[in-house]
Scaffold this motif. Structure first.
Motif, short mmCIF file in Angstrom:
data_model
loop_
_atom_site.label_atom_id
_atom_site.label_comp_id
_atom_site.label_asym_id
_atom_site.label_seq_id
_atom_site.Cartn_x
_atom_site.Cartn_y
_atom_site.Cartn_z
N GLN A 1 -26.76 77.32 -42.31
CA GLN A 1 -26.62 78.65 -41.71
C GLN A 1 -25.97 79.65 -42.66
O GLN A 1 -25.27 80.56 -42.25
CB GLN A 1 -25.89 78.59 -40.37
CG GLN A 1 -26.72 77.91 -39.32
CD GLN A 1 -26.16 78.00 -37.94
OE1 GLN A 1 -24.95 77.96 -37.74
NE2 GLN A 1 -27.03 78.12 -36.95
N LEU A 2 -26.24 79.48 -43.94
CA LEU A 2 -25.80 80.44 -44.94
C LEU A 2 -26.66 81.70 -44.77
O LEU A 2 -27.87 81.61 -44.65
CB LEU A 2 -26.01 79.85 -46.33
CG LEU A 2 -25.63 80.70 -47.53
CD1 LEU A 2 -24.12 80.84 -47.61
CD2 LEU A 2 -26.17 80.08 -48.80
N ASN A 3 -26.03 82.86 -44.72
CA ASN A 3 -26.84 84.07 -44.56
C ASN A 3 -26.82 84.98 -45.78
O ASN A 3 -27.58 85.92 -45.86
CB ASN A 3 -26.43 84.85 -43.30
CG ASN A 3 -25.03 85.40 -43.37
OD1 ASN A 3 -24.37 85.34 -44.39
ND2 ASN A 3 -24.57 85.92 -42.26
N ARG A 4 -25.97 84.68 -46.76
CA ARG A 4 -26.00 85.43 -48.02
C ARG A 4 -25.20 84.66 -49.07
O ARG A 4 -24.35 83.85 -48.75
CB ARG A 4 -25.44 86.84 -47.85
CG ARG A 4 -23.98 86.93 -47.58
CD ARG A 4 -23.55 88.37 -47.37
NE ARG A 4 -22.34 88.45 -46.57
CZ ARG A 4 -22.28 88.40 -45.25
NH1 ARG A 4 -23.38 88.28 -44.54
NH2 ARG A 4 -21.14 88.47 -44.61
N LEU A 5 -25.49 84.96 -50.31
CA LEU A 5 -24.83 84.32 -51.44
C LEU A 5 -24.66 85.38 -52.52
O LEU A 5 -25.62 86.04 -52.90
CB LEU A 5 -25.68 83.16 -51.97
CG LEU A 5 -25.16 82.39 -53.15
CD1 LEU A 5 -23.89 81.64 -52.78
CD2 LEU A 5 -26.23 81.40 -53.63
N SER A 6 -23.44 85.55 -52.98
CA SER A 6 -23.16 86.53 -54.04
C SER A 6 -22.73 85.79 -55.29
O SER A 6 -22.06 84.76 -55.21
CB SER A 6 -22.02 87.46 -53.62
OG SER A 6 -22.38 88.17 -52.46
N THR A 7 -23.12 86.32 -56.42
CA THR A 7 -22.71 85.75 -57.69
C THR A 7 -22.03 86.82 -58.52
O THR A 7 -22.28 88.02 -58.34
CB THR A 7 -23.90 85.17 -58.46
OG1 THR A 7 -24.82 86.24 -58.73
CG2 THR A 7 -24.59 84.07 -57.68
N ALA A 8 -21.18 86.38 -59.40
CA ALA A 8 -20.49 87.30 -60.31
C ALA A 8 -21.03 87.10 -61.71
O ALA A 8 -21.38 85.97 -62.09
CB ALA A 8 -18.99 87.05 -60.28
N PRO A 9 -21.11 88.17 -62.51
CA PRO A 9 -21.57 88.00 -63.88
C PRO A 9 -20.61 87.13 -64.68
O PRO A 9 -19.40 87.13 -64.44
CB PRO A 9 -21.60 89.43 -64.43
CG PRO A 9 -20.96 90.29 -63.43
CD PRO A 9 -20.77 89.52 -62.18
#
Length: 52
Positions: free
Chosen positions: A42-50
């Motif tokens: 139920q993951l609804n978003r994933l953010s990554t950092a440079p």
């Protein structure tokens, strides 16, 4: 990251919309409670950092 199950998008009811999984059937090392507990459903978003 999985977003399809049986070639269909997963609904929230089916643990979707995104699911972080391991290739459980590929090797016995992935068939442990530790690995199972690392799966995220139920993951609804994933953010990554440079990377610096």
């Amino acid at each position: 990251m999985a977003y399809l199950m049986d070639d269909r998008e997963m609904s929230v009811r089916d643990k979707g919309p995104l699911w972080i999984v391991y290739p459980y059937d590929a090797d016995r090392q992935y068939q442990t409670e530790v690995i199972y507990s690392r799966s995220i459903w139920q993951l609804n978003r994933l953010s990554t950092a440079p990377v610096p």
